[in-house]
Design an enzyme around this catalytic site. Structure first.
Site, PDB file in Angstrom:
ATOM      1  N   ASP A 466       1.294  -0.996  -0.382  1.00  0.00           N
ATOM      2  CA  ASP A 466      -0.059  -0.220  -0.089  1.00  0.00           C
ATOM      3  C   ASP A 466       1.175   1.326  -0.122  1.00  0.00           C
ATOM      4  OD1 ASP A 466      -2.292   1.133   0.373  1.00  0.00           O
ATOM      5  OD2 ASP A 466      -2.320   1.494   2.513  1.00  0.00           O
ATOM      6  N   GLU A 469       2.505   4.798  -3.949  1.00  0.00           N
ATOM      7  CA  GLU A 469       2.866   6.062  -5.103  1.00  0.00           C
ATOM      8  C   GLU A 469       4.396   6.748  -5.241  1.00  0.00           C
ATOM      9  OE1 GLU A 469       0.453   5.727  -2.984  1.00  0.00           O
ATOM     10  OE2 GLU A 469      -1.255   4.579  -4.185  1.00  0.00           O
ATOM     11  N   ASP A 544      -8.978   3.382  -2.491  1.00  0.00           N
ATOM     12  CA  ASP A 544     -10.046   3.842  -1.290  1.00  0.00           C
ATOM     13  C   ASP A 544     -10.786   5.145  -2.083  1.00  0.00           C
ATOM     14  OD1 ASP A 544      -8.379   3.617   0.487  1.00  0.00           O
ATOM     15  OD2 ASP A 544      -7.309   5.564   0.831  1.00  0.00           O
TER      16      ASP A 544
HETATM   17  O1  MIG Z   1      -3.222   6.325   3.889  1.00  0.00           O
HETATM   18  O2  MIG Z   1      -3.187   1.136   5.981  1.00  0.00           O
HETATM   19  O3  MIG Z   1      -5.659   2.302   0.980  1.00  0.00           O
HETATM   20  O4  MIG Z   1      -6.848   0.324   1.882  1.00  0.00           O
HETATM   21  O5  MIG Z   1      -6.569   0.467   4.771  1.00  0.00           O
HETATM   22  C1  MIG Z   1      -4.064   5.166   4.509  1.00  0.00           C
HETATM   23  C2  MIG Z   1      -4.423   2.261   6.265  1.00  0.00           C
HETATM   24  C3  MIG Z   1      -3.601   4.079   4.474  1.00  0.00           C
HETATM   25  C4  MIG Z   1      -4.794   3.052   2.818  1.00  0.00           C
HETATM   26  C5  MIG Z   1      -5.452   1.393   1.814  1.00  0.00           C
HETATM   27  C6  MIG Z   1      -6.717   1.481   2.428  1.00  0.00           C
HETATM   28  C7  MIG Z   1      -6.066   1.348   3.616  1.00  0.00           C
HETATM   29  C8  MIG Z   1      -4.909   2.428   4.590  1.00  0.00           C
HETATM   30  N1  MIG Z   1      -4.191   3.138   3.798  1.00  0.00           N
END
Ligand code: MIG
Length: 842
Positions: A466, A469, A544
């Site tokens: 996650d 980017e 999200d």
């Molecule tokens: O800043 O890990 O898209 O699925 O639950 C948020 C917490 C970070 C973004 C992900 C989301 C996840 C969340 N993450």
């Protein structure tokens, strides 16, 4: 921790606030943003000079231009040409892309002819006509000589810096662009993850991987960059992959009636041209070039459940037992960021998860696997004075209060990103001040991959990457990262080039690490961001989303578009991530996602609970029905997924992919198909219980009633909440198995072949099977069984051919059942002993 949460939700508040109280402001801002994109008036750029000479080698022609530019036209295959241009200077010797999986192409036969005005390259499929002055490239069909795609103006670059002001990073490089004529009836598909409709005609887009929680339709860019699209006009398709990782721009006739253009803020004007004429063939070639998706473990097709975050371990167990108690199938549970010690990746919070191994063993007994989230941010944690070194061989279980083993090792080896001045780059993410790994370093990738033993040693089955980017709370746009340097094969390039490939390389490190750690198990990786080629290492989800109908309406065009962009294994948080859903929305969301490769319900930390039972027994019972159906359809889904792996043609398809000649499909994005055979038309609006469904030419059968339809028309169907309209193509055989609680719960016995004859009374299928877990399928560890049916008078002969491949499924029964109209036949069951035979079925 609390201020970080506030920070995160602050982002949302800001968005909401702007949306309501400052609508006018947003409008003004949007205008500025949009004009910033369109203001890149590429007609003003310096056009490449005319050709003065050229050289020919075995694989390519190099054009030398009057302005010292060079263009390399390479023939990779009869239907694949590469154009690589360097403006006002010779082509550099270094030629490298992280996206490309295959560089050794067996050069096909091709010829070169020339006359005063043009140079002509001819392969068995394509003619490339290159006009000398001005330098203009056209692609024609070698068989019909008809035009497929043509430059609208010569390739161009920003010699005078006209666009510097408008560039996101004025130091990135020189803006380069190519323009193509826009066809009057041309449609565009692809470009990866875009919060947009299926047909990209009359739209423009930017690629710059961005963390965009709560994105709405039209928000651009979002998480991923896949600079690949296909154009389709009059049934003839071509593809263009602009392999340039800088911030890039695509305009499909938005700013001008005349042209499609694409460009980037630096790098080479480097693109690949694919000729179909079939869309499917282009997707196959694109997969050959950027990599075929490997097969994930079969359990990845199982149902998955997540939320931010399930902890402690007892809550994880509770969710699983709730699933079992309610007779809902489940294969995977996700651990979000709270399993770690203060968001330190590769550690376990021992208060919340005292014994991760025992937990995994307990879950395994119930058929459930854990996937753990791993963010790129490594907590920036200089060693506390006087702290003794952690000598444990399982540092992930020790307290990291004084010393954090991952930070220390990475720093010592100099694997973390630095700014141009040599300082460590210190973004803020979940752990607070953090550092990022330079994944362009091969040794850093290997190190990162090996760190995953902190999960695999305890039985964690997959990794969810996650924030790649990469997101930075200090500044989400990337401005704060512009002077970050990556090794990049010795080029020491900056963020402008490396941002969009960061997630690709992190996923690669993860995938290769899992391959080393568990060589007999196919890696399972999920990613949020990516670049072309990401399918080699990871599956993906669409980030999200909101728990709204608008967000649900984006599911179908986004999944199909990702499929048209080389990413077959896709899905979205079922029911939406942010906010509060409701029973109806959740049911309708499952009626889309129960057939998506990635089927995972997930929820934001402060969002209203969203598990299948949260809105009462009525909604739960419908969700149960669809989850069970998904498991029954696994033989069909897996056969179709293997096709995606082998051919690049996705499982979850827009109708246009199967019916490119039918104009009714060209912008149809509230229906989809699974493979060639199953057409699905979900309801994605509230309070709606009927809808129009388009059935392409041919015979179709209502999945629920077996009622027969003649296609080539719209039909009006009932779609109460219990029903998602589904139709099977006449000519198809849909293989199904028993209901399962989880993949592998019991043998697929009997394996049922549901036969839907076409108007000639014929149907066929080649079923694919393998062990579902090991990489043996890459050799001969699979089994393909071809079944074909034909009508003989009032009966049908079903022929089972001798299976191909070495995989042995064990003893089991085959059942055959005719679904040829309202009268469903009786199942005929035989033992499958692997021998060819013919069975009579009525
Ligand atoms: O800043 O890990 O898209 O699925 O639950 C948020 C917490 C970070 C973004 C992900 C989301 C996840 C969340 N993450």
């Amino acid at each position: 921790m609390f201020d970080q949460l506030v920070g995160y939700h602050g982002q949302f508040r800001l968005l909401r606030h702007r949306r309501t109280a400052r609508k006018a402001w947003v409008f003004a801002l949007l205008l500025v943003f949009t004009t910033a994109v369109y203001a890149q008036d590429i007609t003003q750029l310096e056009k490449i000079g005319p050709i003065v000479s050229f050289t020919r080698s075995e694989k390519a022609v190099v054009l030398n231009c009057a302005d010292k530019s060079q263009v390399q036209v390479s023939v990779l295959a009869a239907d694949l040409i590469r154009i690589r241009t360097s403006f006002a200077k010779p082509l550099p010797a270094k030629d490298h892309s992280w996206a490309i999986a295959r560089t050794n192409w067996a050069t096909p036969r091709w010829t070169l002819t020339e006359d005063q005005t043009s140079i002509l390259i001819t392969t068995d499929e394509l003619e490339v006509v290159i006009r000398r002055s001005p330098l203009l490239i056209q692609f024609r069909d070698a068989r019909t000589h008809s035009l497929i795609n043509a430059d609208e103006q010569p390739m161009a670059y920003d010699a005078k810096g006209l666009l510097k002001e408008m560039m996101f990073d004025s130091k990135a490089g020189t803006f380069v662009a190519a323009a193509k004529r826009l066809g009057f009836a041309e449609h565009f598909y692809g470009l990866g993850e875009k919060a947009a409709r299926l047909d990209k005609r009359r739209s423009s887009f930017v690629n710059w991987n961005s963390d965009t929680p709560g994105y709405l339709e039209g928000r651009d860019p979002i998480y991923q960059t896949i600079p690949f699209y296909t154009g389709l006009q009059n049934g003839i398709a071509y593809g263009i992959f602009f392999d340039n990782s800088y911030r890039s721009y695509f305009d499909f006739g938005k700013s001008s009636q005349q042209r499609v253009w694409f460009g980037a803020e630096g790098g080479e004007l480097n693109y690949y041209f694919f000729f179909g004429p079939a869309l499917k063939k282009i997707l196959g070639r694109y997969a050959d070039l950027t990599g075929h998706m490997p097969l994930p473990p079969l359990w990845a097709l199982g149902n998955q459940q997540s939320r931010w975050s399930y902890y402690p371990d007892t809550m994880v167990e509770e969710v699983v037992s709730e699933y079992r108690r309610r007779d809902l199938p489940l294969d995977v549970l996700h651990l979000d960021i709270d399993y770690m010690q203060g968001y330190r990746v590769f550690t376990w919070d021992r208060e919340r998860f005292p014994n991760p191994k025992a937990l995994n063993e307990k879950l395994a007994r119930q058929g459930v696997k854990l996937v753990a989230i791993v963010d790129p941010g490594v907590k920036h944690q200089p060693v506390a004075k006087s702290a003794a070194q952690i000598t444990s061989v399982t540092p992930e279980l020790e307290s990291q209060q004084q010393r954090y083993y991952v930070y220390e090792a990475g720093l010592e080896k100099n694997y973390f990103q630095r700014r141009q001045n040599g300082d460590l780059f210190v973004p803020r993410v979940w752990p607070g001040e953090s550092v990022f790994v330079d994944y362009t370093l091969p040794a850093a990738r290997e190190w990162w991959g090996n760190l995953h033993r902190a999960y695999t040693d305890y039985g964690v089955a997959g990794i969810w990457t996650d924030m790649n980017e990469p997101a930075d709370f200090i500044d989400q746009t990337g401005k704060n990262q512009l002077d970050v340097v990556s090794y990049d094969e010795g080029e020491k390039s900056t963020h402008a080039k490396n941002r969009n490939t960061f997630a690709l390389l992190m996923a690669r490190a993860t995938y290769e690490g899992l391959e080393r750690l568990r060589p007999n198990h196919r890696p399972y990786v999920i990613t949020r961001a990516g670049y072309a080629g990401i399918q080699r290492y990871s599956t993906m989800w669409t980030g999200d989303t909101n728990s709204t109908w608008e967000a649900l309406q984006l599911n179908i065009p986004m999944f199909t578009t990702l499929g048209m962009s080389g990413e077959p294994f896709v899905g979205s948080d079922v029911g939406g991530f942010i906010g509060r859903g409701n029973g109806e929305l959740l049911v309708r969301a499952y009626q889309v996602s129960f057939l998506a490769p990635f089927c995972r319900n997930h929820k934001v930390i402060d969002g209203y609970d969203n598990e299948p039972w949260r809105f009462g027994a009525y909604y739960e019972s419908i969700i149960r029905k669809y989850l069970k159906l998904r498991y029954q359809l696994l033989p069909f889904l897996y056969t179709t997924l293997e096709e995606a792996h082998r051919t690049g043609v996705p499982l979850f398809r827009p109708l246009v992919l199967n019916y490119p000649d039918d104009p009714n499909t060209h912008n149809l994005d509230d229906q989809f198909m699974i493979g060639d055979d199953l057409l699905v038309a979900p309801v994605v609006k509230p309070d709606v219980t009927r809808r129009l469904v388009y059935l392409p030419k041919g015979v179709w059968y209502d999945y629920w009633t077996s009622k027969k339809y003649q296609g080539g028309t719209m039909i009006f169907v009932e779609a109460p909440l219990e029903i998602v309209p589904m139709f099977v193509r006449g000519g198809a055989i849909i293989p199904t198995g028993p209901e399962l609680k989880f993949v592998g719960e019991k043998p697929i016995d009997p394996l049922t072949f549901n036969i839907y004859p076409d108007d000639k009374g014929a149907a066929s299928l080649t079923l694919y099977e393998d062990d579902g877990i090991s990489p043996a399928y890459k050799q001969d560890g699979f089994r393909r069984t071809t079944i074909s049916a034909r009508r003989i008078g009032a009966l049908y002969d079903v022929t089972v051919a001798a299976p191909a491949g070495k995989y042995q499924p064990g003893t089991r029964r085959f059942a055959f059942i005719m679904k040829s109209g309202l009268r469903v036949g009786r199942a005929v069951t035989v033992a499958d002993d692997g021998s060819p035979r013919t069975i009579r079925v009525n």
